[in-house]
Design a protein around this motif. Structure first.
Motif, PDB file in Angstrom:
ATOM      1  N   UNK A 154       0.815  -1.210   0.000  1.00  0.00           N
ATOM      2  CA  UNK A 154       0.000   0.000   0.000  1.00  0.00           C
ATOM      3  C   UNK A 154       0.850   1.261   0.000  1.00  0.00           C
ATOM      4  N   UNK A 155       2.134   1.130   0.403  1.00  0.00           N
ATOM      5  CA  UNK A 155       3.034   2.276   0.446  1.00  0.00           C
ATOM      6  C   UNK A 155       4.373   1.903  -0.164  1.00  0.00           C
ATOM      7  N   UNK A 156       5.096   2.900  -0.639  1.00  0.00           N
ATOM      8  CA  UNK A 156       6.445   2.684  -1.162  1.00  0.00           C
ATOM      9  C   UNK A 156       7.367   3.768  -0.617  1.00  0.00           C
ATOM     10  N   UNK A 157       8.642   3.432  -0.372  1.00  0.00           N
ATOM     11  CA  UNK A 157       9.604   4.450   0.070  1.00  0.00           C
ATOM     12  C   UNK A 157      10.016   5.324  -1.102  1.00  0.00           C
ATOM     13  N   UNK A 158      10.126   6.610  -0.867  1.00  0.00           N
ATOM     14  CA  UNK A 158      10.487   7.542  -1.933  1.00  0.00           C
ATOM     15  C   UNK A 158      11.458   8.589  -1.412  1.00  0.00           C
ATOM     16  N   UNK A 159      12.203   9.178  -2.338  1.00  0.00           N
ATOM     17  CA  UNK A 159      12.972  10.391  -2.092  1.00  0.00           C
ATOM     18  C   UNK A 159      12.402  11.446  -3.024  1.00  0.00           C
TER      19      UNK A 159
END
Length: 296
Positions: free
Chosen positions: A105-110
């Motif tokens: 449901x979520x992804x790590x991002x910069x």
């Protein structure tokens, strides 16, 4: 123009090398330098991504890995003009697709604030450094930078960390017949085959012979050399009983030297020595060769 290629030439790793610990982001994610988590529905694909095709088997492997261990490397994204909570992918679309397939449901991002030009550069850099673009996609990506942002081949070589001759030869793929380009897209021809085709008088006929016979790159080079010999003017064709055609190692060396110099190179090797011929068409090309020879 000169400052940007120097900075970007370090590659995507220079931008995300020092990553902060992953933490949960609020719904309105900030644009700081650390890693955040975003709902997958807040992230959209880049319209300028040079990659168009995603290998189904490799995508499934990545999906299984993400399902077991999560997304290990954050996506690089930028704020989108489609809404305050929407972010466009700069690099990492395959990870985003696999994360959705894995049910995350979520992804790590910069998050980075960059313009269209820098976003396209970063997308191409990541894909080229990962070496998973097909040759035609790579050429199309280079063509986008040159057409949209007036890059020279030398500027582009600095940006992506490749030689100018590599850029020039890759761009020449765009001049191949459409049927040959389709073979490259489908993986029927490799980048090595493509380098042979761009110097052929009849690339489509040669491509068909390579695919039909399942020729290796060296075999394709030898076939191309034989075709070139047969098309020489009268009086230059090898007479019966004279020296045999060049072996695969000599042809491969000629190709390597041609790629390094960006010019046509002929090697005539005999038992007690031989002759190396470099052909140029302009004084600029001659100056470039002289500079390389005198710099060592």
């Amino acid at each position: 123009m000169q400052d940007k290629p120097t900075r970007l030439g370090r590659g995507l790793a220079a931008l995300i090398g020092d990553m902060a610990p992953i933490e949960t982001a609020p719904r309105q994610a900030d644009t700081g330098s650390g890693v955040r988590r975003l709902p997958v529905e807040f992230v959209i694909a880049s319209r300028a991504n040079p990659r168009k095709d995603f290998d189904a088997e490799l995508l499934e492997d990545l999906t299984n890995s993400i399902r077991e261990k999560g997304v290990m490397q954050p996506l690089l994204v930028r704020p989108s003009d489609q809404g305050p909570d929407v972010y466009e992918i700069i690099a990492g679309e395959r990870r985003w697709r696999a994360a959705q397939r894995a049910g995350l449901h979520e992804v790590p991002v910069i998050i980075r604030e960059v313009d269209d030009k820098e976003a396209l550069e970063l997308a191409i850099i990541e894909n080229v450094q990962r070496a998973d673009l097909n040759p035609l996609e790579e050429a199309q990506g280079y063509g986008q930078l040159i057409e949209q942002f007036s890059y020279t081949q030398q500027d582009l070589a600095q940006v992506i960390g490749k030689s100018r001759s590599h850029v020039a030869n890759t761009l020449r793929l765009l001049r191949l017949p459409r049927e040959v380009q389709t073979m490259l897209e489908a993986g029927e021809l490799t980048a090595g085959h493509a380098r042979t085709l761009i110097t052929s008088d009849d690339p489509l006929a040669l491509a068909r012979r390579i695919v039909d016979a399942g020729l290796s790159v060296r075999e394709a080079e030898a076939l191309h050399q034989q075709d070139s010999d047969s098309r020489r003017e009268p009086g230059t064709v090898r007479e019966r009983g004279s020296a045999p055609s060049k072996d695969a190692d000599t042809l491969a060396l000629e190709r390597q030297l041609s790629d390094a110099l960006g010019l046509s190179v002929t090697l005539d090797h005999k038992d007690r020595g031989g002759k190396l011929e470099i052909r140029y068409k302009t004084l600029e090309q001659l100056d470039a060769v002289c500079s390389k020879l005198m710099s060592h």
